[in-house]
Design a protein around this motif. Structure first.
Motif, PDB file in Angstrom:
ATOM      1  N   UNK A   1      63.062 114.564  77.441  1.00 36.18           N
ATOM      2  CA  UNK A   1      64.185 115.082  76.639  1.00 36.18           C
ATOM      3  C   UNK A   1      64.022 116.541  76.237  1.00 36.18           C
ATOM      4  N   UNK A   2      62.909 116.878  75.583  1.00 34.01           N
ATOM      5  CA  UNK A   2      62.758 118.227  75.020  1.00 34.01           C
ATOM      6  C   UNK A   2      62.694 119.301  76.108  1.00 34.01           C
TER       7      UNK A   2
ATOM      8  N   UNK B   1      68.076 123.388  80.045  1.00 36.15           N
ATOM      9  CA  UNK B   1      69.535 123.400  80.056  1.00 36.15           C
ATOM     10  C   UNK B   1      70.081 124.498  79.139  1.00 36.15           C
ATOM     11  N   UNK B   2      69.476 124.662  77.974  1.00 39.26           N
ATOM     12  CA  UNK B   2      69.917 125.688  77.025  1.00 39.26           C
ATOM     13  C   UNK B   2      69.757 127.087  77.631  1.00 39.26           C
TER      14      UNK B   2
ATOM     15  N   UNK C   1      71.199 116.062  75.004  1.00 44.32           N
ATOM     16  CA  UNK C   1      70.007 115.410  74.460  1.00 44.32           C
ATOM     17  C   UNK C   1      70.368 114.146  73.680  1.00 44.32           C
ATOM     18  N   UNK C   2      71.489 114.169  72.958  1.00 45.66           N
ATOM     19  CA  UNK C   2      71.943 112.973  72.248  1.00 45.66           C
ATOM     20  C   UNK C   2      72.230 111.849  73.246  1.00 45.66           C
ATOM     21  N   UNK C   3      72.868 112.220  74.368  1.00 44.98           N
ATOM     22  CA  UNK C   3      73.179 111.227  75.385  1.00 44.98           C
ATOM     23  C   UNK C   3      71.946 110.593  75.990  1.00 44.98           C
TER      24      UNK C   3
ATOM     25  N   UNK D   1      73.119 108.722  82.895  1.00 49.02           N
ATOM     26  CA  UNK D   1      74.089 109.756  83.299  1.00 49.02           C
ATOM     27  C   UNK D   1      73.853 111.052  82.532  1.00 49.02           C
ATOM     28  N   UNK D   2      73.305 110.963  81.305  1.00 54.53           N
ATOM     29  CA  UNK D   2      73.011 112.185  80.549  1.00 54.53           C
ATOM     30  C   UNK D   2      71.882 112.970  81.206  1.00 54.53           C
ATOM     31  N   UNK D   3      70.838 112.269  81.644  1.00 46.71           N
ATOM     32  CA  UNK D   3      69.736 112.942  82.338  1.00 46.71           C
ATOM     33  C   UNK D   3      70.232 113.559  83.637  1.00 46.71           C
ATOM     34  N   UNK D   4      71.019 112.796  84.410  1.00 51.18           N
ATOM     35  CA  UNK D   4      71.530 113.296  85.691  1.00 51.18           C
ATOM     36  C   UNK D   4      72.433 114.514  85.491  1.00 51.18           C
TER      37      UNK D   4
END
Length: 774
Positions: A219-220, A226-227, A248-250, A595-598
């Motif tokens: 996640x981090x 991404x940022x 990250x929430x997803x 799907x959030x990671x992808x």
């Protein structure tokens, strides 16, 4: 003070005032403080707080709504665990053993926390010592200190010897003076390790924890990359923060661990209402996976109540003389077990004074006494005699076939635990067992659920097989006398060929359990006495009766408060409900995570902004995951466990994630280019299509469908639609009542179910079927 009389009320109060009072048994539940700490101080809560602080910088306060979901989840977890704790603590009090204490010429029963220093404890076979002490009176006892030393060999003790807390009596009776209580006792120096063996192993929690560990690593760094990519693609700081926060929430499967913990806690609370005390929550899952159930005859098949049926004199003996010998021997030995009570209830005590006592031991299977009239023993003929004559063996076998427990009264030349010298059998004692109420229905249910029943007993195998047959246990004719096998025993072969095991020693019970485990079986073991402790500790799931010994209860996973084995049906069903429902709903959490990671990985390399804002994930999380999973997780679901958690989850989660990613890329690439949709419009359609896919996944998860489940899916779908109609501004959603947008999204909505079905057929049945998921 006068040791023989015990402490007076004034002396007890003096010791309480001086802090010389024992401590209560360790709690089976976490304290309120621990519950709050463990639910609040989590890695994901920390991530949520950091993301909330970053969103605060943007000034977009409505995007903080995701924190509300996290707060509600945490609050539900705390509330349910506290609710469960109160029910379990109440049940723990009912299952706690009391101790007989001699005080001021009287005997009182108290809980262990009421014991003070110098109290005189009257201990029986099976009692576990709650304090360190000095033996004041005894005819002879044996103490098992294996929970402290690791050695299972009983240690003989006599008056003047010391005993330590955590050990327990395997034979005999004694009066013990408490020398160290509370924090000064030996058991407390071990920080509670004496009370427990290895923690129950939960496949479900282990799998979920593996997922959490992977996400913790991902996640981090993924969010940071991404940022940076958003900044390099000329997004504003605020846009980059909101997009990264949404990603990250997803990825966080908020509620999955919570849902599992809450489901187990609710199950423990439900079982407490059925008078079953759960010592470790993962054990609920463990019993649901059990496929071999080892039954101790007494207390499970039979009620534990015994009665003397008949005394059979051997040639040269009279019935009256035998009655007097049995009564004198039994009362002089002083054993306090069901057999001794069955004899003393019908035979008057002649008042013999013993000079030496060898109390009953599960390993020896006899007890004996030296009196002025001679040396006498009562026990199993096969253990009293080195070799039973053929005629006597045939006579014993005949009684055993009729269902009697056969003991003998014998005279010996020597009275020693390891040597009886010359032994003369004087007569046989026939004891009857009472089949427990509802035993037949209970065992039939377990067998219909593919749980193999095995009977492991210290009694004659023919007697046990007869009783097992009356209780409806399958293949009970396949019995074996463990005392006839010698030292080199092939346990793996035995467990494959036999159902009833008689004349089993405590060590042999443990070895039988290990053999089933080597064969890949998940084993539950029932018991109520000290002879069952080794097997209870070795089994994947230990079940003890509250009426049994404190030592057995201290290491069991479940304690049946009313000593009613029928309550195990509730445990089996609760375990299956938890495992099956968590397997079913976990896919809904992982659809969002996958799907959030992808999408995070894909949008690192794209110029367009991340398709969601934090506020837009709330309707998806609440309507398609949060509310329905809590409802479905509490549904009755007593099917046999598949044992393939990840495969069951991925059959729905992987197709769902693939569908979401596909639709979002279509919206972003086609909608933005061909239909000239702006970011606000594409993000709105992304939410709409993602919600539609998740509702289809919910429909798949809810199968088999009934009115309640169909109503649930329709209600969640309706609420999700109403958000677009009435609360679009709150969730940063554009109006969907635009012909240009409708021309694009309506065909996509129509295609969601067939597309999901096709992807599931390809991914679920062709690819996932080839992977060995665990």
């Amino acid at each position: 003070m006068a040791i023989a009389k015990g402490l007076t009320a004034e002396q007890v109060q003096q010791r309480i005032d001086a802090g010389q009072q024992n401590e209560p048994a360790p709690s089976l539940t976490r304290s309120i403080k621990q519950i709050f700490r463990d639910n609040l101080l989590t890695w994901f809560n920390l991530i949520n707080l950091v993301l909330g602080a970053l969103v605060l910088i943007t000034g977009s306060y409505k995007n903080e709504l995701f924190l509300g979901v996290a707060i509600v989840n945490t609050a539900i977890g705390i509330f349910q665990e506290i609710r469960s704790k109160r029910q379990i603590d109440k049940m723990s009090l009912l299952s706690e053993s009391t101790y007989e204490i001699r005080r001021a010429d009287s005997v009182v029963e108290v809980h262990q926390d009421a014991i003070v220093q110098d109290d005189l404890l009257i201990l029986q076979r099976g009692d576990q010592l709650p304090v360190d002490g000095l033996i004041i009176e005894t005819k002879g006892i044996e103490v098992d200190e294996s929970q402290i030393t690791g050695e299972a060999t009983p240690i003989a003790k006599t008056a003047g010897d010391t005993v330590v807390s955590g050990s327990f009596l395997v034979s005999g009776q004694a009066v013990v003076q408490a020398t160290h209580v509370g924090v000064k006792s030996f058991i407390n120096t071990l920080s509670g390790e004496v009370q427990s063996g290895e923690s129950s192993n939960s496949q479900l929690l282990n799998t979920i924890n593996r997922i959490i560990k992977i996400l913790t690593i991902v996640i981090v760094p993924l969010g940071a990359v991404l940022f940076v990519s958003r900044i390099l693609n000329h997004s504003t700081i605020n846009q980059a923060i909101l997009g990264t926060t949404a990603a990250m929430i997803g990825m966080i499967p908020e509620g999955l661990v919570l849902l599992t913990s809450v489901s187990l806690a609710v199950s423990a609370m439900n079982l407490a209402r059925h008078r079953v005390l759960v010592r470790e929550l993962p054990a609920i899952e463990g019993l649901a996976r059990v496929d071999v159930l080892g039954l101790d005859k007494t207390g499970t098949i039979t009620s534990g109540k015994l009665q003397l049926s008949k005394i059979v004199p051997l040639p040269g003996q009279s019935l009256d003389r035998l009655k007097a010998l049995i009564a004198g021997t039994s009362n002089a030995i002083g054993d306090d077990n069901e057999t001794a009570r069955a004899l003393s209830s019908v035979l008057p005590d002649p008042g013999w004074q013993p000079t030496k006592v060898v109390p009953f031991s599960s390993a020896r299977k006899w007890s004996g006494v030296s009196v002025s009239q001679g040396n006498y023993v009562i026990g199993a003929p096969e253990f009293v005699l080195k070799q039973v004559p053929v005629s006597l063996a045939n006579q014993i076998e005949g009684y055993a076939v009729d269902g009697y427990r056969v003991l003998c009264i014998a005279q010996t030349s020597v009275m020693d635990a390891n040597n009886l010298g010359d032994v003369t059998i004087l007569g046989l004692i026939l004891i009857e067992d009472e089949i427990r109420d509802n035993a037949i229905e209970t065992f039939r249910y377990f067998q219909n659920q593919d749980v193999v029943l095995k009977v492991i007993s210290g009694d004659n195998p023919t007697t046990v097989a007869n009783i097992a047959s009356r209780a409806g246990i399958k293949n009970c004719s396949q019995s074996i006398d463990m005392s006839s096998l010698g030292d080199n025993i092939d346990y793996d072969q035995l467990v494959a060929n036999y159902t009833v095991f008689g004349r089993v020693t405590p060590t042999q019970k443990k070895q039988l359990v290990k053999a089933w485990q080597r064969a890949g079986r998940t084993v539950a073991m029932t018991g109520d006495g000290v002879n069952d402790i080794l097997a209870l500790r070795q089994a994947d799931c230990g079940i003890a009766m509250a009426s049994g010994s404190e030592a057995a209860k201290s290491i069991a996973d479940f304690v049946l408060v009313d000593s009613n084995f029928d309550a195990m049906l509730n445990v089996l069903n609760e375990g299956r409900r938890v495992v099956n429902n968590i397997e079913r709903v976990a896919s809904l959490f992982l659809v969002k995570t996958m799907y959030s990671v992808a999408l995070s990985l894909i949008f690192i390399f794209m110029n367009n902004g991340y398709p969601f804002q934090p506020i837009q994930l709330t309707p998806i999380s609440v309507m398609t995951v949060g509310i329905p999973t809590f409802i479905l997780a509490l549904e009755p679901n007593y099917q046999r466990i598949s044992g393939q958690f990840m495969k069951q989850v991925m059959v729905i989660a992987a197709p769902g994630a693939i569908c979401v990613v596909t639709y979002i890329l279509l919206i972003d690439l086609v909608g933005g280019v061909q239909f000239n949709l702006n970011y606000a419009e594409t993000s709105t359609l992304s939410v709409l299509l993602t919600g539609a896919v998740c509702l289809v996944a919910l429909l798949m998860v809810a199968r088999p469908l009934n009115r309640l489940k169909i109503s649930l899916v329709l209600l969640m779908g309706g609420c999700f639609t109403l958000i677009f109609v009435f609360f679009g501004n709150l969730f940063s959603l554009e109006s969907i009542f635009s012909w240009q947008m409708a021309l694009f999204y309506l065909p996509l909505l129509v295609s969601v179910y067939p597309f999901f079905y096709i992807v599931q057929e390809v991914v679920g049945k062709r690819i996932l079927a080839r992977i060995n998921w665990r």
